[in-house]
Motif scaffolding. Structure first.
Motif, PDB file in Angstrom:
ATOM      1  N   TYR A 157      -3.512  15.284 148.893  1.00  0.00           N
ATOM      2  CA  TYR A 157      -4.932  15.331 148.535  1.00  0.00           C
ATOM      3  C   TYR A 157      -5.817  14.751 149.638  1.00  0.00           C
ATOM      4  O   TYR A 157      -6.873  15.298 149.956  1.00  0.00           O
ATOM      5  N   ILE A 158      -5.387  13.661 150.259  1.00  0.00           N
ATOM      6  CA  ILE A 158      -6.276  12.927 151.154  1.00  0.00           C
ATOM      7  C   ILE A 158      -6.065  13.250 152.634  1.00  0.00           C
ATOM      8  O   ILE A 158      -6.951  13.014 153.454  1.00  0.00           O
ATOM      9  N   SER A 159      -4.914  13.814 153.013  1.00  0.00           N
ATOM     10  CA  SER A 159      -4.547  13.910 154.427  1.00  0.00           C
ATOM     11  C   SER A 159      -4.878  15.271 155.030  1.00  0.00           C
ATOM     12  O   SER A 159      -4.755  16.307 154.382  1.00  0.00           O
ATOM     13  N   ASP A 160      -5.255  15.244 156.309  1.00  0.00           N
ATOM     14  CA  ASP A 160      -5.432  16.469 157.084  1.00  0.00           C
ATOM     15  C   ASP A 160      -4.093  16.914 157.683  1.00  0.00           C
ATOM     16  O   ASP A 160      -3.776  18.094 157.703  1.00  0.00           O
TER      17      ASP A 160
ATOM     18  N   LEU B 245       6.093  16.836 161.584  1.00  0.00           N
ATOM     19  CA  LEU B 245       4.664  16.542 161.631  1.00  0.00           C
ATOM     20  C   LEU B 245       3.907  17.867 161.693  1.00  0.00           C
ATOM     21  O   LEU B 245       4.170  18.695 162.565  1.00  0.00           O
ATOM     22  N   ALA B 246       2.975  18.033 160.753  1.00  0.00           N
ATOM     23  CA  ALA B 246       2.202  19.275 160.697  1.00  0.00           C
ATOM     24  C   ALA B 246       0.971  19.054 159.830  1.00  0.00           C
ATOM     25  O   ALA B 246       0.751  17.959 159.311  1.00  0.00           O
TER      26      ALA B 246
ATOM     27  N   GLY C 115       2.030  24.703 165.971  1.00  0.00           N
ATOM     28  CA  GLY C 115       1.538  23.365 165.737  1.00  0.00           C
ATOM     29  C   GLY C 115       2.362  22.545 164.764  1.00  0.00           C
ATOM     30  O   GLY C 115       2.020  21.399 164.478  1.00  0.00           O
ATOM     31  N   HIS C 116       3.447  23.109 164.267  1.00  0.00           N
ATOM     32  CA  HIS C 116       4.316  22.450 163.286  1.00  0.00           C
ATOM     33  C   HIS C 116       5.512  21.861 164.033  1.00  0.00           C
ATOM     34  O   HIS C 116       6.388  22.586 164.506  1.00  0.00           O
ATOM     35  N   LEU C 117       5.576  20.530 164.144  1.00  0.00           N
ATOM     36  CA  LEU C 117       6.651  19.863 164.890  1.00  0.00           C
ATOM     37  C   LEU C 117       7.782  19.486 163.949  1.00  0.00           C
ATOM     38  O   LEU C 117       7.552  18.917 162.882  1.00  0.00           O
ATOM     39  N   VAL C 118       9.003  19.768 164.375  1.00  0.00           N
ATOM     40  CA  VAL C 118      10.174  19.404 163.581  1.00  0.00           C
ATOM     41  C   VAL C 118      11.314  19.048 164.526  1.00  0.00           C
ATOM     42  O   VAL C 118      11.448  19.627 165.609  1.00  0.00           O
ATOM     43  N   ARG C 119      12.133  18.062 164.132  1.00  0.00           N
ATOM     44  CA  ARG C 119      13.325  17.677 164.909  1.00  0.00           C
ATOM     45  C   ARG C 119      14.557  17.961 164.051  1.00  0.00           C
ATOM     46  O   ARG C 119      14.910  17.170 163.183  1.00  0.00           O
ATOM     47  N   CYS C 120      15.178  19.101 164.298  1.00  0.00           N
ATOM     48  CA  CYS C 120      16.355  19.487 163.518  1.00  0.00           C
ATOM     49  C   CYS C 120      17.105  20.580 164.272  1.00  0.00           C
ATOM     50  O   CYS C 120      16.514  21.602 164.645  1.00  0.00           O
TER      51      CYS C 120
END
Length: 336
Positions: A221-224, A237-238, A319-324
């Protein structure tokens, strides 16, 4: 491209474990172990993860309430990690925090006026009359009567005490605030009031937030943007929309599967992670999530001779960062 208001690069905070008569360092608790992200001015970044993953330690290290072991923290181009004296004092006027426990973070021997005014006194802001006017102003901003100034913390409810904490943080006109699970100690009926207050203050005062929480519905609800943390590291992180609609990391998928759905007719498959969170004193080799990951393979457990582990390289997709490793192979990145 605008310069971020806050830029965190490879931040580490290790707590030494000392043993023996000489108190030699036998090991380190790797609470924060290589965290990197940025926050633009006016943005809210949500930081989520299980209890003990290092969220609160990261927030306090960014504010220099804890001295970082390694890494760089830049606020508006200024080095926070190595600031001292007058420079650090000036930075702290612009960077404030709201703690998780409103009662524990308020001095029971001080009146509300003394609590809110304390930062103004420490930073030598205004004379006595001007400070009194500022206390009245911020109390009204958070929805409290100025007539409460002569009362003590024990005379207020949990929600009112958290409003006092927010007022204290606002007194110095900060630009950036760390909100460390600001509603987790409150009744459910009060939580929405505090969240709406924080959203209103962000828009009215042009504030920037780092919102730390384990409540994923509130974070949405609160986060961009949202950063997902596991055992001292950021694994995904995205934007908020990307995280909640299309989570890529298996850990993020497991977290979101536990969020209740409002519609009773809608079913969601619950992903139950096996085992417990490993110890940050001796984290697993390779990807730290591999002992609990349903997609783990040999490369996820692999070590090398230099750093003793092969952390998955960051993959950025729109723009969607993932470590996997599994996600990297699925999208054709392969192993580096």
């Amino acid at each position: 491209m605008p310069t971020p208001l806050l830029n965190v690069v490879d931040l580490k905070k290790h707590f030494p474990i000392r043993r023996g008569l000489l108190s030699r360092v036998a090991a380190n608790v790797r609470a924060v172990d290589g965290v990197s992200f940025h926050i633009d001015e006016g943005e809210t970044l949500g930081l989520v993860g299980e209890s003990g993953c290092g969220k609160t330690t990261a927030g306090r290290t960014i504010l220099r309430l804890l001295r970082p072991t390694e890494g760089r923290v830049e606020f508006d181009g200024r080095d926070v990690a190595h600031a001292h004296g007058a420079e650090l004092r000036e930075l702290r006027r612009d960077m404030q925090i709201v703690f998780q426990d409103p009662f524990g973070s308020l001095n029971p021997r001080m009146t509300i006026r003394g609590i809110v005014e304390e930062g103004l006194v420490v930073h030598r802001q205004g004379n006595r009359a001007e400070r009194l006017d500022r206390v009245r102003e911020v109390l009204e901003q958070v929805g409290l009567e100025p007539g409460y100034m002569a009362r003590y913390p024990h005379e207020f409810s949990g929600g009112q005490r958290q409003r006092i904490c927010v007022a204290r943080a606002l007194a110095l006109n900060p630009r950036f605030m760390v909100l460390d699970e600001p509603i987790s100690a409150l009744d459910v009926s009060i939580q929405s009031q505090i969240i709406n207050l924080l959203v209103e203050l962000r828009e009215r005062l042009k504030l920037t937030y780092l919102f730390i929480s384990h409540d994923l519905s509130v974070v949405e609800y609160i986060s961009d943007r949202v950063a997902v943390m596991y055992l001292g590291e950021i694994v995904e992180l995205a934007t908020s929309e990307q995280i909640y609609k299309d989570p890529l990391h298996p850990y993020t998928q497991a977290l979101l599967s536990s969020v209740p759905i409002r519609d009773p007719k809608t079913e969601r498959k619950r992903i139950v992670l096996p085992g417990d969170v490993p110890s940050p004193v001796n984290p697993p080799s390779g990807c730290r999530f591999h002992p609990r990951c349903p997609l783990a393979e040999d490369q996820c457990r692999r070590r090398n001779d230099i750093c003793k582990r092969l952390w998955p390289e960051p993959l950025v997709i729109d723009g969607h960062l993932v470590r996997c490793h599994a996600v990297s192979e699925k999208h054709g990145a392969g192993e580096e």
